[in-house]
Design a protein around this motif. Structure first.
Motif, mmCIF file in Angstrom:
data_model
loop_
_atom_site.group_PDB
_atom_site.id
_atom_site.type_symbol
_atom_site.label_atom_id
_atom_site.label_comp_id
_atom_site.label_asym_id
_atom_site.label_seq_id
_atom_site.Cartn_x
_atom_site.Cartn_y
_atom_site.Cartn_z
ATOM 1 N N HIS A 1 33.848 -9.666 -23.797
ATOM 2 C CA HIS A 1 35.353 -10.235 -24.390
ATOM 3 C C HIS A 1 35.735 -11.540 -23.613
ATOM 4 O O HIS A 1 34.981 -12.020 -22.868
ATOM 5 C CB HIS A 1 36.207 -9.106 -24.063
ATOM 6 N N THR B 1 32.544 -4.159 -24.490
ATOM 7 C CA THR B 1 32.432 -3.264 -25.085
ATOM 8 C C THR B 1 30.851 -2.886 -25.460
ATOM 9 O O THR B 1 30.049 -3.698 -25.655
ATOM 10 C CB THR B 1 32.822 -3.569 -26.436
ATOM 11 N N LYS C 1 36.286 5.485 -23.855
ATOM 12 C CA LYS C 1 35.082 6.112 -24.689
ATOM 13 C C LYS C 1 35.656 6.811 -26.016
ATOM 14 O O LYS C 1 36.430 7.539 -25.792
ATOM 15 C CB LYS C 1 34.316 6.975 -23.935
ATOM 16 N N VAL D 1 34.248 1.050 -23.399
ATOM 17 C CA VAL D 1 34.699 -0.188 -22.939
ATOM 18 C C VAL D 1 34.625 -0.206 -21.268
ATOM 19 O O VAL D 1 35.121 1.038 -20.804
ATOM 20 C CB VAL D 1 36.323 -0.551 -23.142
ATOM 21 N N VAL E 1 28.385 -0.420 -27.849
ATOM 22 C CA VAL E 1 28.297 0.272 -29.116
ATOM 23 C C VAL E 1 26.899 0.898 -28.971
ATOM 24 O O VAL E 1 25.978 0.176 -29.089
ATOM 25 C CB VAL E 1 28.581 -0.429 -30.216
ATOM 26 N N VAL F 1 31.412 4.463 -28.801
ATOM 27 C CA VAL F 1 31.785 3.190 -28.333
ATOM 28 C C VAL F 1 32.535 3.131 -26.926
ATOM 29 O O VAL F 1 33.303 4.124 -26.742
ATOM 30 C CB VAL F 1 32.999 2.506 -29.337
#
Length: 91
Positions: A71, A78, A16, A36, A80, A34
């Motif tokens: 991904h 991810t 993060k 993941v 955002v 952001v």
């Protein structure tokens, strides 16, 4: 993890980051986060079948100011998110 019909829905936070920014639309300061995540098989399948809503609900976010990227590796995502309630970071 949340149980859905006896199955465990899970998203593991891998990393993060956050940074200050300014929104182009209204020129107000915000914090961009952001993150993941690695989704387990139940969550990744749910994303494929039901879209991003269950993942957003699981993470406690809404569609406003949130963007999700899947991904090439199916279980990595991810997220955002722009937090508008941020205080100005410099004066």
């Amino acid at each position: 993890m949340a149980k859905i019909n006896g199955f465990q829905y899970g998203a593991e936070l891998l990393c993060k980051s956050s940074f200050p920014a300014t929104l182009e639309a209204d020129n107000l300061p915000c914090i961009i986060e952001v993150m993941v995540y690695r989704l387990n098989a139940v969550a990744a399948t749910s994303y494929s079948l039901d879209g991003e809503d269950p993942l957003l609900h699981f993470l406690g976010l809404d569609k406003t100011d949130t963007y999700i990227t899947r991904h090439e590796i199916d279980d990595l995502f991810t997220v955002v998110h722009a937090r508008r309630e941020a205080e100005p970071w410099q004066q």
